[in-house]
Scaffold this active site. Structure first.
Site, PDB file in Angstrom:
ATOM      1  N   TYR A 147      -5.406  -6.076  -3.361  1.00 52.79           N
ATOM      2  CA  TYR A 147      -4.553  -5.660  -2.234  1.00 52.79           C
ATOM      3  C   TYR A 147      -3.636  -4.487  -2.576  1.00 52.79           C
ATOM      4  O   TYR A 147      -3.571  -4.061  -3.707  1.00 52.79           O
ATOM      5  CB  TYR A 147      -3.841  -6.836  -1.581  1.00 52.79           C
ATOM      6  CG  TYR A 147      -2.851  -7.689  -2.337  1.00 52.79           C
ATOM      7  CD1 TYR A 147      -2.291  -7.324  -3.536  1.00 52.79           C
ATOM      8  CD2 TYR A 147      -2.465  -8.908  -1.770  1.00 52.79           C
ATOM      9  CE1 TYR A 147      -1.368  -8.141  -4.165  1.00 52.79           C
ATOM     10  CE2 TYR A 147      -1.539  -9.736  -2.390  1.00 52.79           C
ATOM     11  CZ  TYR A 147      -0.996  -9.337  -3.586  1.00 52.79           C
ATOM     12  OH  TYR A 147      -0.089 -10.130  -4.199  1.00 52.79           O
ATOM     13  N   GLU A 148      -3.050  -3.949  -1.518  1.00 51.72           N
ATOM     14  CA  GLU A 148      -2.271  -2.689  -1.630  1.00 51.72           C
ATOM     15  C   GLU A 148      -3.117  -1.549  -2.178  1.00 51.72           C
ATOM     16  O   GLU A 148      -2.633  -0.719  -2.939  1.00 51.72           O
ATOM     17  CB  GLU A 148      -1.021  -2.879  -2.499  1.00 51.72           C
ATOM     18  CG  GLU A 148      -0.065  -3.940  -2.048  1.00 51.72           C
ATOM     19  CD  GLU A 148       0.375  -3.792  -0.598  1.00 51.72           C
ATOM     20  OE1 GLU A 148       0.341  -2.669  -0.076  1.00 51.72           O
ATOM     21  OE2 GLU A 148       0.722  -4.817   0.008  1.00 51.72           O
ATOM     22  N   GLY A 149      -4.361  -1.494  -1.766  1.00 53.25           N
ATOM     23  CA  GLY A 149      -5.269  -0.472  -2.259  1.00 53.25           C
ATOM     24  C   GLY A 149      -6.037  -1.010  -3.450  1.00 53.25           C
ATOM     25  O   GLY A 149      -5.472  -1.153  -4.536  1.00 53.25           O
TER      26      GLY A 149
END
Lengths: 592, 592
Positions: free
Chosen positions: B434-436
């Site tokens: 997550y978050e890229g």
């Protein structure tokens, strides 16, 4: 839902283009004609795809449950198990004298890979049975073989291995389970065993537990250990099932994965057991099962990665996200598929080149076992003994990494259980642990196998690589990306072995602190050798005008990737090893 | 049950011996006197150990459940959340104008690590709120700040980030959620968002969703995207809660881990939203949250590893198995503890040297953020912008690996859920995604950050390493195991950057195919630099007659391990990078 299609073509290629099994001159191999193996692989692939794979997520979700001491497997497992039995798959490579089909182990390995990829937890029920079969076949009396083997070959009865106790895993010398001799020659077995895969379930009429226990008079440590056959139901003289034995399940463990397999705490309360093999030589008998089991676990490592990889590829082709940096490849769509992105490619190539290399190594290992057993070839026996910890340790470490990479392709969707990618990762994790945690494999490799028979086998390995390089020095195709990297990696491995010899005498920690690095280096060199062999086979096939040129070109390109992008790891491992034990052992235990 | 004890001493060392925060001359840092930070860290550590950590397994086992559209967090979460609020922890580094305590981010980071190690899923409720707070603080109107921030600082109201939709994650240009302007200046938001952490729950009176959506007139792709504040309950002019907004939870996802956090599908059905920041510049506003969030996720990477490591150490000291090869170390016991074995040591040292290095890098990163924000230091801003993908990508990849290694120490027991080691591994896995996803971090690093501002920041990084090496060339302590490895690794990194410059112009794939390797190299060089700095600080402390000499000697020994055993990875990564894109991109998509 995840998909699985058996890689029968790749297996066929390994059997016939690379290992050339039908020309190998090993007793039994003459049956392995291409038409025959194709038919077997095709049928096994159908069972894997249509029956076992659809039950994989069911097994994960439902797990096994215990009610009043009865263990129930997940919905559909029993029917699938019957289908597997009816197809004769459970006895494929077993002794015809006991109802098996007598096929070589290499063919059983190919079929086994399919079943493991499709449903690892399910396949363990028959996998453990096969291990127990092997131990009884190797060490049992004729009466024991006649009593147990036919039913185990058919999987009407299944088998288990009972080693671990709550306070002892690797260190079996601490074992507390006791065996008391009885007047009739049997023993009363008392103790608790844990982590018993397929310890209790509803798939078979009877379960044949092989249990390690200490009988009086054997001395301290592992020397006092014997192996016993402890059936769930005693077997009458006429072969019918008799009294329920005192072997009961205490509980089913809640695990990270392989939920479809019942991992049991087993309680033996004066259970009737029969000595298998020689008294106080149980460790030796157990190792018959262990080596086979270790190669089987090494297979699980890449087989789970294979299943995960297939789904990652499908997702990468289907999911539209971003544009290729070199220009749109799907200009009429809103975005390009993930597979256009170089880092996704790198990820998929890491997986593909590992899986196909590991498959080659495992099949070669199975071929060595056939050679050892069917042709009484001591060199083959020594080589597979050396390679066993590498196949187990390297392939399960890297197989888990590959499975995690496959999950990564899915982004957030891979973290959601529905995608099935989490299950592959959770299931693959166990293979690094059981049948000897990978640190123990590294210790076995560096502490025992390297020096075994005066270091003969590792020397033979190096000679084999050297021979290959020499024989193919003028091969133009291999010169393009194969020979130099293999030479370099093999030199790194030799330098590490040399470092151990020179520094391990002074202080054994200098060798043991580098054991895991050495195991990984060895794995890379093995896969480098496999890729060089495959590249040669494919170049030869192309030169001979093979029909499926695309297959062979893909094979060569995949191999070039492995050589360029994976083999450089050996330099890093060598640097770590050559830094010695000093930094590893510098701290007092209290400083952690 | 797993244990957790906050590493307050190591944090104190980083703040005062390494970063020397109270002498840094950054506004607000003058408060960071050793006595003060000690008191804060001690209190936070107690909360983490006594309140949050005991709920970690509860959250995993129970997960969140939805009944009639209401989402319930696991037993005990609400009471713990109240304790966290009452202690003022939620606003530690927030603006005093809105009720925060105005502490530097570096102190918030230290406290945050403790909470994440103790209970990652729990801490996300306030972590997401902090991100949303930052976005409103940076981009909101005065009225918006006055309305929302005080309640978010206190966590009476929590926050969320809404980016992902079923068909688009990284590629936000594909977004379908619409924002229709209303006569009163508000918008009607309609669409579905997925993977919304803390999207709905019972911990707060209100939830402030920040939602990306397309408002008319913005053009194609990400250019048309704006950011909106969409409260669960509308807020009346007097600040009281008004009508329920059309933002509802569709379902809670079943995930591999972080079960204690409700990951929601959110449906917006003409929900009232208020533009945050400029129209059609929502991506910019969202990135305010994203950078902070990415460093927070990088912290999760090593913070989970820390929790797992502590338990692995305890197990390795307690579990008796085998004997030291150099002679029994526990002769009166049946066996020696695991920690005597070199391969277990290697495993623990890998973890320890990574965690402490990553902690130093993260604290330094937080320090750079303080410098950038509090001293308007553009060089610090550029440096942390460069390092953000490294902190996120490298630390979560390696943090997961370390967690898996910690689990491995437990053997079979680590696979059983009761041990808690499986949860650490399953929870740690999300941080890579997550978050890229980490592949996107690598792309951000190589495709954007390297060339940002004409490559100024990466040049500054290399200059900093060079400067350190030059300034300390005569330092005897550093000459022993630190300077040469750092020099070599930094040279490898520069060679890779040079390769990208020379070959990426011809074909950008030559750079992008090496992006993940480059990110890992960069991470190793950063940790090498951190270890060199720590070694210097500890040598200086020893020379100055520091009281706790043992602590400093341990620090130096751990650093020497990292330099000898981890930094050699840069050579492997360089070799992979320099092999170029050819083998990576060789296959047609159909050949996979």
């Amino acid at each position: 839902m995840p998909v699985y299609n058996a890689p029968a073509k790749d297996m066929h290629y390994l059997l016939h283009d690379v290992l050339k099994v039908s020309e190998a001159g090993i007793p039994g191999y003459e049956e392995l004609e291409p038409d025959f193996t194709s038919a077997v692989l095709e049928e096994a692939g159908k069972l894997a795809r249509d029956v076992l794979a659809p039950l994989n997520a069911v097994g994960d979700r439902e797990g096994c449950r215990m009610e009043n001491g009865v263990v129930y497997t997940p919905t559909g497992f029993k029917a699938a198990f019957e289908q597997m039995k009816e197809g004769g798959w459970t006895g494929l490579d077993c002794d015809p004298e006991y109802g098996g089909q007598g096929m070589p182990y290499v063919l059983g390995t190919a079929v086994g890979e399919m079943f493991v990829s499709a449903n690892m937890a399910f396949n363990m029920y028959q996998g453990l049975t096969h291990g127990a079969y092997s131990a009884i076949h190797a060490h049992g009396t004729q009466a024991q073989k006649t009593t147990y083997l036919p039913k185990m070959v058919s999987c009407d009865w299944t088998g288990t291995m009972n080693l671990t106790e709550p306070h002892c895993g690797t260190d079996l010398g601490l074992m507390r389970t006791k065996a008391e001799p009885q007047a009739d020659g049997s023993y009363k077995i008392t103790g608790q065993k844990i982590f018993i895969s397929a310890g209790e379930h509803d798939l078979a009429e009877n379960i044949i537990h092989l249990v390690l226990a200490k009988a009086p008079g054997g001395g301290e440590g592992t020397k006092g250990i014997s192996l016993f056959i402890v059936p769930k139901f005693l077997v009458n003289a006429d072969g019918a099932l008799g009294a329920r034995n005192g072997a009961t399940v205490g509980k089913i463990e809640e695990k990270m994965g392989i939920h479809g397999n019942a991992t049991c705490v087993m309680n033996y309360d004066g259970a009737t057991g029969y000595l298998l093999g020689e008294l106080h030589k149980g460790m030796r008998a157990m190792f018959t099962m262990m080596n086979e089991a270790r190669i089987g676990v090494g297979l699980q490592g890449y087989a789970q990665a294979e299943a995960a990889y297939q789904n990652a590829v499908a997702y990468a082709k289907d999911r539209l996200q971003g544009r290729a940096v070199t220009g749109a490849e799907n200009p009429s769509g809103p975005s390009d598929p993930l597979i256009v992105h170089p880092d996704i490619r790198r990820n998929l190539m890491d997986q593909k080149s590992f899986i196909e290399g590991a498959r080659a190594l495992t099949f070669w290992g199975a071929h060595l076992i056939d050679k050892a057993h069917r042709s009484n070839d001591a060199a083959a026996e020594g080589m597979i003994s050396l390679l066993t910890p590498v196949i187990k340790g390297f392939q399960t470490d890297k197989g888990f990494d590959a499975t995690i990479q496959a999950q990564q392709v899915f982004g957030g969707h891979g973290y959601i259980e529905d995608s099935g990618m989490s299950q592959f990762a959770r299931d693959a994790r166990i293979a690094m642990i059981y049948e000897g945690a990978n640190g123990v494999q590294a210790l076995d490799l560096v502490g025992r196998k390297l020096a075994q028979d005066g270091g003969k086998h590792v020397m033979a390995f190096f000679e084999m690589v050297k021979g290959f390089l020499k024989d193919n020095a003028a091969h133009e195709g291999l010169a393009d990306g194969f020979l130099e990297p293999l030479k370099k990696a093999s030199k790194d491995l030799q330098a590490a072995a040399m470092y151990f010899m020179q520094n391990g005498m002074k202080n054994p920690n200098n060798a043991l602190a580098g054991s895991t690095d050495f195991l990984h280096m060895f794995g890379h060199v093995c896969l480098g050798l496999m890729w060089a062999r495959m590249a040669k086979a494919s170049h030869d096939a192309l030169a001979a005008g093979a029909q499926d040129a695309e297959f062979h070109r893909t094979k060569i390109a995949t191999g070039r990737y492995y050589m360029a992008r994976q083999l450089p790891a050996t330099g890093m491992h060598l640097a770590r090893i050559e830094s010695g034990a000093e930094t590893v052992m510098a701290l007092d235990a209290g400083a952690f």
